[in-house]
Design a protein around this motif. Sequence first.
Motif, short mmCIF file in Angstrom:
data_model
loop_
_atom_site.label_atom_id
_atom_site.label_comp_id
_atom_site.label_asym_id
_atom_site.label_seq_id
_atom_site.Cartn_x
_atom_site.Cartn_y
_atom_site.Cartn_z
N ASP A 315 0.66 -73.71 130.71
CA ASP A 315 0.82 -73.36 129.30
C ASP A 315 1.68 -74.39 128.57
O ASP A 315 2.73 -74.79 129.07
CB ASP A 315 1.47 -71.99 129.16
N PRO A 316 1.26 -74.80 127.37
CA PRO A 316 2.00 -75.82 126.62
C PRO A 316 3.02 -75.20 125.68
O PRO A 316 2.95 -74.02 125.33
CB PRO A 316 0.90 -76.50 125.82
N ASP A 317 3.97 -76.02 125.25
CA ASP A 317 4.86 -75.62 124.17
C ASP A 317 4.20 -75.91 122.82
O ASP A 317 4.32 -75.12 121.88
CB ASP A 317 6.18 -76.38 124.27
N ALA A 336 -4.17 -71.54 120.88
CA ALA A 336 -3.17 -70.69 120.22
C ALA A 336 -2.76 -69.51 121.11
O ALA A 336 -1.62 -69.05 121.05
CB ALA A 336 -3.72 -70.19 118.89
N ARG A 337 -3.68 -69.04 121.94
CA ARG A 337 -3.34 -67.93 122.83
C ARG A 337 -2.27 -68.34 123.85
O ARG A 337 -1.53 -67.49 124.35
CB ARG A 337 -4.59 -67.46 123.56
N THR A 342 3.83 -74.07 118.79
CA THR A 342 3.09 -74.54 117.62
C THR A 342 1.76 -75.19 118.01
O THR A 342 1.61 -75.70 119.12
CB THR A 342 3.94 -75.55 116.81
N VAL A 343 0.82 -75.15 117.07
CA VAL A 343 -0.48 -75.80 117.22
C VAL A 343 -0.74 -76.59 115.95
O VAL A 343 -0.59 -76.06 114.84
CB VAL A 343 -1.62 -74.79 117.45
N VAL A 344 -1.12 -77.86 116.09
CA VAL A 344 -1.43 -78.73 114.96
C VAL A 344 -2.87 -79.19 115.09
O VAL A 344 -3.28 -79.64 116.16
CB VAL A 344 -0.47 -79.94 114.91
N VAL A 345 -3.63 -79.09 114.00
CA VAL A 345 -5.05 -79.42 114.03
C VAL A 345 -5.35 -80.43 112.93
O VAL A 345 -4.99 -80.22 111.76
CB VAL A 345 -5.93 -78.17 113.82
N ALA A 346 -6.01 -81.53 113.30
CA ALA A 346 -6.47 -82.53 112.32
C ALA A 346 -7.98 -82.49 112.26
O ALA A 346 -8.66 -82.48 113.29
CB ALA A 346 -5.99 -83.92 112.74
N ARG A 357 -7.93 -71.74 110.17
CA ARG A 357 -6.86 -70.88 109.66
C ARG A 357 -6.97 -69.48 110.26
O ARG A 357 -5.98 -68.88 110.68
CB ARG A 357 -6.91 -70.80 108.13
N GLU A 358 -8.18 -68.96 110.29
CA GLU A 358 -8.38 -67.62 110.84
C GLU A 358 -8.03 -67.57 112.32
O GLU A 358 -7.45 -66.60 112.80
CB GLU A 358 -9.83 -67.20 110.62
N ALA A 359 -8.39 -68.64 113.05
CA ALA A 359 -8.08 -68.68 114.48
C ALA A 359 -6.57 -68.70 114.71
O ALA A 359 -6.06 -68.03 115.62
CB ALA A 359 -8.72 -69.92 115.12
N LEU A 360 -5.83 -69.43 113.89
CA LEU A 360 -4.38 -69.51 114.05
C LEU A 360 -3.70 -68.19 113.68
O LEU A 360 -2.87 -67.66 114.43
CB LEU A 360 -3.81 -70.65 113.20
N THR A 361 -4.04 -67.65 112.53
CA THR A 361 -3.41 -66.40 112.10
C THR A 361 -3.80 -65.24 113.01
O THR A 361 -3.01 -64.34 113.26
CB THR A 361 -3.76 -66.08 110.65
N GLY A 362 -5.04 -65.27 113.50
CA GLY A 362 -5.49 -64.21 114.39
C GLY A 362 -4.78 -64.21 115.73
O GLY A 362 -4.74 -63.19 116.42
N ALA A 363 -4.19 -65.38 116.10
CA ALA A 363 -3.46 -65.47 117.37
C ALA A 363 -1.97 -65.25 117.19
O ALA A 363 -1.19 -65.46 118.12
CB ALA A 363 -3.70 -66.84 118.00
N GLY A 364 -1.56 -64.81 115.99
CA GLY A 364 -0.15 -64.51 115.77
C GLY A 364 0.68 -65.67 115.28
O GLY A 364 1.89 -65.72 115.53
N PHE A 365 0.03 -66.62 114.58
CA PHE A 365 0.74 -67.77 114.05
C PHE A 365 0.79 -67.70 112.52
O PHE A 365 -0.13 -67.18 111.89
CB PHE A 365 0.03 -69.08 114.42
N THR A 366 1.87 -68.23 111.95
CA THR A 366 1.82 -68.54 110.53
C THR A 366 0.96 -69.79 110.38
O THR A 366 0.76 -70.53 111.35
CB THR A 366 3.22 -68.83 109.97
#
Length: 410
Positions: A315-317, A336-337, A342-346, A357-366
């Motif tokens: 698992d990554p940080d 994100a799971r 943090t996760v950064v996407v370009a 955006r939906e994938a990030l927020t759905g996994a409990g991220f701002t």
Amino acid sequence: MITVFGTGTGTPVPAEVLAGARLVVGGRRHLASAAVPGDVEQVVLGPLAPALDVIERHLDKQDRVVVLASGDPGFFGIVRVLAERFGAERLDVRPGVSSVAAAFARAGLPWDDAVVVSAHGRDLRTAVNVCRARPKVAVLTGPEAGPAEIGAALRADDRILVVASALGSPEERVERVTPAEAAARDWGTAVSVVLCLDGARALGAVRTVAGTTPGPAQWALDEGEFTHRDSMITKFEVRALALARLGPRLGELVWDIGAGSGSVAVECARFGAAVVAVEKTRDGVERIRANAAAHGVDVRAVHGAAPTVLSDLDDPDAVFIGGGGRELPAIVTACARRARRTVVVAMAAIDRVPAVREALTGAGFTCDGVLLQSSRLAPLPGEVTRLAATNPVFLLWGVRIPDPEEGVAQ
């Protein structure tokens, strides 16, 4: 006054150290090896709190107290606790040779360029990630964080483990093993320290500052600093903001997904993070390895397609995702799971922004983001300059929302 005596590696406790003491505190083996007078109270170190209370009672009576410890007690040792409780001015510290110094001496290696990390009572993953990122590491071990556990975590890494046990005693052993060999053995309780070495870089360079190297003097390197194919590389403007949002640091693990040339992976490794770069093309994997070698950092390049290949990784940080195509939302969800922080996407396509955006927020991220659109100075004939536009890139980042019951992942 508290005399804190470091027994070093087999150093006997002189009689003058114990003379006049009314309380002697130490591990069972320290007390057994010291000629403590019969009328002196002894406390075997286990849980610290009761021992500290006994020390305080003796200090209140102006008694002299002796604390016996291994090696250098100011180096990941009991001096910190004693100074916090009783004040540094009440300590007379007499250090011995630390287990780290002794282990490197037995291995015949200098250690001014070594990083020392403690896994005793701490999360093992930090020590493991330091071992992945640095060529010379000393790990202070503990229960459930010994050579077997370290070796199991480093099976995929090109490292040599030097396991030093019972240093300074007649039972002393210093053994060089592979991570796989370490993982297959029961090492008992006598392990003093484990050295994790990159065999090709074990000697290291001449140093001015000991320990871990300082952060890079420059980041967001020019694209020309990397081998890449047909300009398929994250531009330095994008890389600069991505690095700021990723926050790579020593002791953490970063994934670079769809790594291409590995420019983000290499830059994260330059900050001290352990890095895994995932790339689906074989020539891309070779470019990542070449770029890592050119910049003198360790990056583990994994050939395969995300998200399938991710199941075999720790698992990554933090995660950077620079590719993905139609699979991008699924890749973001999978990352994100498992990302702790943090996760950064370009991405270049605006159509994929809502799904990411939906994938990030759905996994409990701002989720936040920007459109980066820069123009670089470019020369024209006649010694004049124009602005040359680069392709616009959407950069989205998600930060895990802390669980109020568990706290922020560290």
